[in-house]
Design a protein around this motif. Structure first.
Motif, PDB file in Angstrom:
ATOM      1  N   THR A  81      38.628  -2.576 -10.591  1.00 59.86           N
ATOM      2  CA  THR A  81      37.905  -1.765  -9.378  1.00 59.86           C
ATOM      3  C   THR A  81      36.537  -1.018 -10.156  1.00 59.86           C
ATOM      4  O   THR A  81      37.023  -0.837 -11.471  1.00 59.86           O
ATOM      5  N   ARG A  82      35.591  -0.685 -10.254  1.00 61.74           N
ATOM      6  CA  ARG A  82      34.592   0.287 -10.331  1.00 61.74           C
ATOM      7  C   ARG A  82      35.400   1.628 -10.525  1.00 61.74           C
ATOM      8  O   ARG A  82      35.879   2.524 -11.478  1.00 61.74           O
ATOM      9  N   ASP A  83      36.037   1.692  -9.386  1.00 62.55           N
ATOM     10  CA  ASP A  83      36.731   3.697  -9.125  1.00 62.55           C
ATOM     11  C   ASP A  83      37.794   3.932 -10.432  1.00 62.55           C
ATOM     12  O   ASP A  83      38.286   4.816 -10.558  1.00 62.55           O
ATOM     13  N   SER A  84      38.458   2.437 -10.104  1.00 58.13           N
ATOM     14  CA  SER A  84      39.537   2.638 -11.121  1.00 58.13           C
ATOM     15  C   SER A  84      39.546   3.128 -13.082  1.00 58.13           C
ATOM     16  O   SER A  84      40.144   3.118 -13.457  1.00 58.13           O
ATOM     17  N   ARG A  85      38.060   2.224 -13.254  1.00 63.75           N
ATOM     18  CA  ARG A  85      37.626   2.310 -14.106  1.00 63.75           C
ATOM     19  C   ARG A  85      37.318   3.572 -14.380  1.00 63.75           C
ATOM     20  O   ARG A  85      37.611   3.793 -15.632  1.00 63.75           O
ATOM     21  N   GLN A  86      36.090   4.303 -13.882  1.00 63.50           N
ATOM     22  CA  GLN A  86      36.425   5.693 -13.615  1.00 63.50           C
ATOM     23  C   GLN A  86      36.537   6.651 -13.770  1.00 63.50           C
ATOM     24  O   GLN A  86      36.940   7.893 -14.252  1.00 63.50           O
ATOM     25  N   GLU A  87      37.752   6.330 -13.328  1.00 63.45           N
ATOM     26  CA  GLU A  87      39.455   7.403 -13.345  1.00 63.45           C
ATOM     27  C   GLU A  87      40.371   7.326 -14.770  1.00 63.45           C
ATOM     28  O   GLU A  87      40.417   8.747 -15.423  1.00 63.45           O
TER      29      GLU A  87
END
Length: 67
Positions: free
Chosen positions: A25-31
């Motif tokens: 997911t995009r959120d996990s990559r950003q994290e």
């Protein structure tokens, strides 16, 4: 408490196969990118602080030697 109870309490996975970040997911990559940026900032701050402390030590030595 034993080790497994503490690990369960803090949601720590001791199995190296399961202890990974899911980048689907995009959120996990950003994290993960945020964590990497934090580590890079800390590394740069260590370099800067060591230079500042060396400069301060030289200035202190000059001050003491002049008096």
């Amino acid at each position: 408490m034993n080790e497994s109870e503490i690990n369960a309490l803090f949601d720590i996975t001791t199995d190296p196969i399961k202890n990974v970040y899911d980048l689907s997911t995009r959120d996990s990559r950003q994290e993960v990118e945020r964590i990497i940026r934090i580590f890079n900032i800390v590394k740069e701050q260590r370099k800067t602080c060591s230079r500042i402390s060396a400069r301060g030590l030289v200035a202190f030595h000059m001050l003491v030697s002049n008096n």
